[in-house]
Design an enzyme around this catalytic site. Structure first.
Site, PDB file in Angstrom:
ATOM      1  NE  ARG A   1      -1.894  -2.194   3.432  1.00  0.00           N
ATOM      2  CZ  ARG A   1      -2.354  -2.743   4.737  1.00  0.00           C
ATOM      3  NH1 ARG A   1      -3.553  -2.101   4.909  1.00  0.00           N
ATOM      4  NH2 ARG A   1      -1.610  -3.633   5.082  1.00  0.00           N
TER       5      ARG A   1
ATOM      6  N   GLY B   1      -6.905  -6.037  13.206  1.00  0.00           N
ATOM      7  CA  GLY B   1      -7.686  -7.254  13.722  1.00  0.00           C
ATOM      8  C   GLY B   1      -8.562  -6.940  14.671  1.00  0.00           C
TER       9      GLY B   1
ATOM     10  CD  GLU C   1      -5.831 -10.114  11.104  1.00  0.00           C
ATOM     11  OE1 GLU C   1      -5.499  -8.946  10.487  1.00  0.00           O
ATOM     12  OE2 GLU C   1      -5.359 -10.237  12.390  1.00  0.00           O
TER      13      GLU C   1
HETATM   14  C1  UD1 Z   1      -1.207  -6.583  11.636  1.00  0.00           C
HETATM   15  C2  UD1 Z   1      -2.112  -7.724  12.205  1.00  0.00           C
HETATM   16  C3  UD1 Z   1      -3.512  -7.056  12.809  1.00  0.00           C
HETATM   17  C4  UD1 Z   1      -3.240  -5.977  13.622  1.00  0.00           C
HETATM   18  C5  UD1 Z   1      -2.322  -5.202  12.906  1.00  0.00           C
HETATM   19  C6  UD1 Z   1      -1.819  -4.077  13.934  1.00  0.00           C
HETATM   20  C7  UD1 Z   1      -1.838  -9.728  11.391  1.00  0.00           C
HETATM   21  C8  UD1 Z   1      -2.364 -11.191  10.442  1.00  0.00           C
HETATM   22  N1  UD1 Z   1      -2.552  -8.990  11.559  1.00  0.00           N
HETATM   23  O1  UD1 Z   1      -2.170  -6.499  10.261  1.00  0.00           O
HETATM   24  O2  UD1 Z   1      -4.407  -8.123  13.478  1.00  0.00           O
HETATM   25  O3  UD1 Z   1      -4.212  -5.378  14.020  1.00  0.00           O
HETATM   26  O4  UD1 Z   1      -1.116  -5.735  12.330  1.00  0.00           O
HETATM   27  O5  UD1 Z   1      -1.027  -2.894  12.912  1.00  0.00           O
HETATM   28  O6  UD1 Z   1      -0.653 -10.125  11.731  1.00  0.00           O
HETATM   29  N2  UD1 Z   1       5.257  -8.930   7.726  1.00  0.00           N
HETATM   30  C9  UD1 Z   1       6.330  -9.768   7.681  1.00  0.00           C
HETATM   31  N3  UD1 Z   1       6.220 -11.152   7.062  1.00  0.00           N
HETATM   32  C10 UD1 Z   1       5.007 -11.077   6.165  1.00  0.00           C
HETATM   33  C11 UD1 Z   1       3.732 -10.227   6.424  1.00  0.00           C
HETATM   34  C12 UD1 Z   1       4.327  -9.223   7.185  1.00  0.00           C
HETATM   35  O7  UD1 Z   1       7.342  -9.583   8.181  1.00  0.00           O
HETATM   36  O8  UD1 Z   1       4.957 -12.321   5.671  1.00  0.00           O
HETATM   37  C13 UD1 Z   1       5.597  -7.734   8.418  1.00  0.00           C
HETATM   38  C14 UD1 Z   1       5.465  -6.443   7.834  1.00  0.00           C
HETATM   39  O9  UD1 Z   1       6.559  -5.903   7.351  1.00  0.00           O
HETATM   40  C15 UD1 Z   1       4.940  -5.410   8.878  1.00  0.00           C
HETATM   41  C16 UD1 Z   1       4.091  -6.443   9.827  1.00  0.00           C
HETATM   42  O10 UD1 Z   1       4.658  -7.721   9.639  1.00  0.00           O
HETATM   43  O11 UD1 Z   1       5.624  -4.714   9.428  1.00  0.00           O
HETATM   44  C17 UD1 Z   1       2.671  -6.348   9.878  1.00  0.00           C
HETATM   45  O12 UD1 Z   1       2.398  -6.665   8.677  1.00  0.00           O
HETATM   46  P1  UD1 Z   1       1.197  -5.810   7.993  1.00  0.00           P
HETATM   47  O13 UD1 Z   1       0.900  -6.439   6.427  1.00  0.00           O
HETATM   48  O14 UD1 Z   1       1.210  -4.426   8.062  1.00  0.00           O
HETATM   49  O15 UD1 Z   1      -0.131  -6.713   8.955  1.00  0.00           O
HETATM   50  P2  UD1 Z   1      -1.726  -5.715   9.064  1.00  0.00           P
HETATM   51  O16 UD1 Z   1      -2.447  -5.926   8.097  1.00  0.00           O
HETATM   52  O17 UD1 Z   1      -1.267  -4.231   9.391  1.00  0.00           O
HETATM   53 CA    CA Z   2       0.477  -2.786   9.398  1.00  0.00          CA
END
Ligand code: UD1
Ligand code: CA
Length: 451
Positions: free
Chosen positions: A16, A138, A152
């Site tokens: 995004r 979430g 989620e």
């Molecule tokens: C996540 C949470 C959500 C919470 C929110 C708070 C999950 C499934 N959901 O959603 O419940 O309310 O954060 O901000 O966790 N990342 C990795 N590897 C991956 C995917 C993501 O390292 O394969 C890292 C991203 O770089 C990021 C963090 O994990 O720093 C969170 O990922 P993001 O996609 O932003 O999750 P949200 O949709 O915000």
């Molecule tokens: Ca996030």
């Protein structure tokens, strides 16, 4: 062997953000987003912090060369990121981990401390916040007050419609590693994103009767994640305003607090004076009684007591001594050292050069790879010719030397103490101490031809 370590999730692409950089390398007040999260963790975990990298991992490693990384080659979700880190964490021998999203730059040391205290003793604890518009966060599902699951946003269906649940997961967890090792194999990607969610650990643990605790953090916006340019801009503004407020409360004379962009990692002493708009970034220090006028940019530089930066000056890796004056429109580049009470005036550029105590370079000058003695005067338009196309050379100017206007000093060259160089000279040979040197065509006055 640490009982607790921290793991930062930073492998995601940040789709995004529409940027080629990993999301956590976007900057706020000149600092990487990830730097804020790491700064919040350091007081609690020291070096026992691992970062999960994946998308553009090399860029991340280059930006944080001293950090320990775990690779997540394919980004299959936050739960998958944790799976990749398990062998490393088990190898480190820790029993609990603080897991935190890398996209929450407003976190600070104090919040982490409170969370750790309140999370103590639970098998799985996570921070929850209350949002008027829960958006993509979430949702925390409870039954009889007990946390049952985090669902989620994409996976929320009516009637348990997520929009009516305002308590959401903030993205910080304290996890018992033995339990996580047991539950991780049960995660699936059977959800609308097709990802392994770390948040599914909550329902799994609750169903098996383990203690699951939401640490309720109210409406604290410090947990908010950055997922889009709009959120990045909002967070940066929140952070900027917080720093300005803190500076004012500590006794910094901040004239236009709405326009000052000061990095939280910079040190501004009480009694320093900043006239906005200005930008003070990196590990800069502005000491008591120093003044920074409007439109100055100061990066990784030190401004000592009583020094003055006049408008529109640009400093990077420079040091300005006690009582010195710089600008307006001066440029001090890396390795510029302006000693006490020296003057650098408009359109003067200084790079890897020292201007001695009380020395002056007041107009239109380039001092590169130079050492200028105390009390010397550098006339307008003086240039140190430090580069021959392949190498850089040094110019040395002695104490109280006087360099006339429009002089080119072709390095390597030295002008002795107390020497005088006539205006318009091109100096290619050393000038002995106390001598006067002129190196320019002699003036001829001829009768003018009649036309
Ligand atoms: C996540 C949470 C959500 C919470 C929110 C708070 C999950 C499934 N959901 O959603 O419940 O309310 O954060 O901000 O966790 N990342 C990795 N590897 C991956 C995917 C993501 O390292 O394969 C890292 C991203 O770089 C990021 C963090 O994990 O720093 C969170 O990922 P993001 O996609 O932003 O999750 P949200 O949709 O915000
Ligand atoms: Ca996030």
């Amino acid at each position: 062997m640490p009982d607790k370590a921290a793991l930062v999730l930073a492998a995601g692409k940040g789709t995004r953000m529409h940027s080629d950089r990993p999301k956590v390398l976007q900057t706020l007040l000149g600092e990487y987003m990830l730097a804020y999260v790491l700064a919040a963790l350091r007081p609690h975990f020291g070096d026992d912090v691992w970062v999960v990298a994946g998308h553009q991992a090399q860029m991340l490693q280059a930006a944080f060369p001293d950090r320990r990384f775990v690779m997540q080659a394919e980004q299959l979700g936050t739960g998958h990121a944790l799976m990749q880190a398990m062998p490393t964490l088990a190898g480190a021998g820790c029993r609990h981990i603080l897991l935190v999203n890398g996209d929450a730059p407003l976190l600070d040391e104090h919040l982490v401390r409170i969370f750790l205290e309140k999370a103590e003793g639970a098998d799985i604890a996570f921070a929850s916040i209350v949002l008027d518009s829960p958006g993509a966060y979430g949702r925390v599902l409870r039954e009889g007050g007990q946390v049952r699951a985090v669902v989620e946003a994409k996976d929320c269906d009516a009637p348990a419609n997520g929009a009516q649940i305002h308590e959401v997961n903030a993205g910080m967890y304290l996890l018992d590693l033995a339990l996580v090792a047991e539950l991780l194999p049960c995660l699936t990607c059977a959800n609308r994103s097709g990802e392994y969610y770390v948040t599914d650990l909550i329902a799994l643990a609750a169903t098996k009767g383990h203690s699951v605790r939401a640490v309720e953090c109210g409406k604290d916006e410090s947990f908010l994640g950055v997922n889009s340019p709009l959120e990045l801009a909002r967070m940066e503004e929140l952070l900027r305003a917080r720093v300005a407020e803190r500076l004012l409360q500590s006794g910094v004379l901040l004239h236009a607090p709405d326009m000052a962009r000061v990095s939280p990692f910079a040190r501004i002493e009480p009694g320093a004076e900043l006239t906005g708009p200005c930008e003070i970034a990196g590990r800069s220090e502005v000491r008591r009684g120093a003044r920074v006028a409007s439109h100055c940019v100061v990066l990784d530089s030190v401004i000592e007591e009583g020094a003055e930066l006049r408008q529109f000056s640009h400093l990077e890796g420079a040091r300005v001594g006690v009582g010195a004056t710089v600008g307006p429109f001066a440029r001090l580049r890396s390795g510029a050292v302006i000693a006490a009470n020296a003057h650098v005036g408009n359109f003067v550029e200084v790079k890897n050069a020292r201007l001695g105590e009380g020395a002056k370079a007041n107009h239109l000058t380039y001092l590169g790879d130079a050492d200028v003695g105390a009390g010397a005067n550098i006339g307008a338009g003086t240039i140190t010719c430090n580069y021959d196309g392949s190498h850089k050379y040094k110019t040395i100017i002695g104490e109280k030397a006087f360099i006339g206007s429009n002089t080119a000093l072709v390095a390597p060259v030295s002008v002795g103490a107390g020497a005088l160089v006539g205006a318009g000279s091109v100096i290619t040979k050393d000038v002995p101490e106390g001598d006067m040197s002129i190196a320019r065509g002699k003036q001829k006055n001829l009768p003018r031809k009649k036309v």
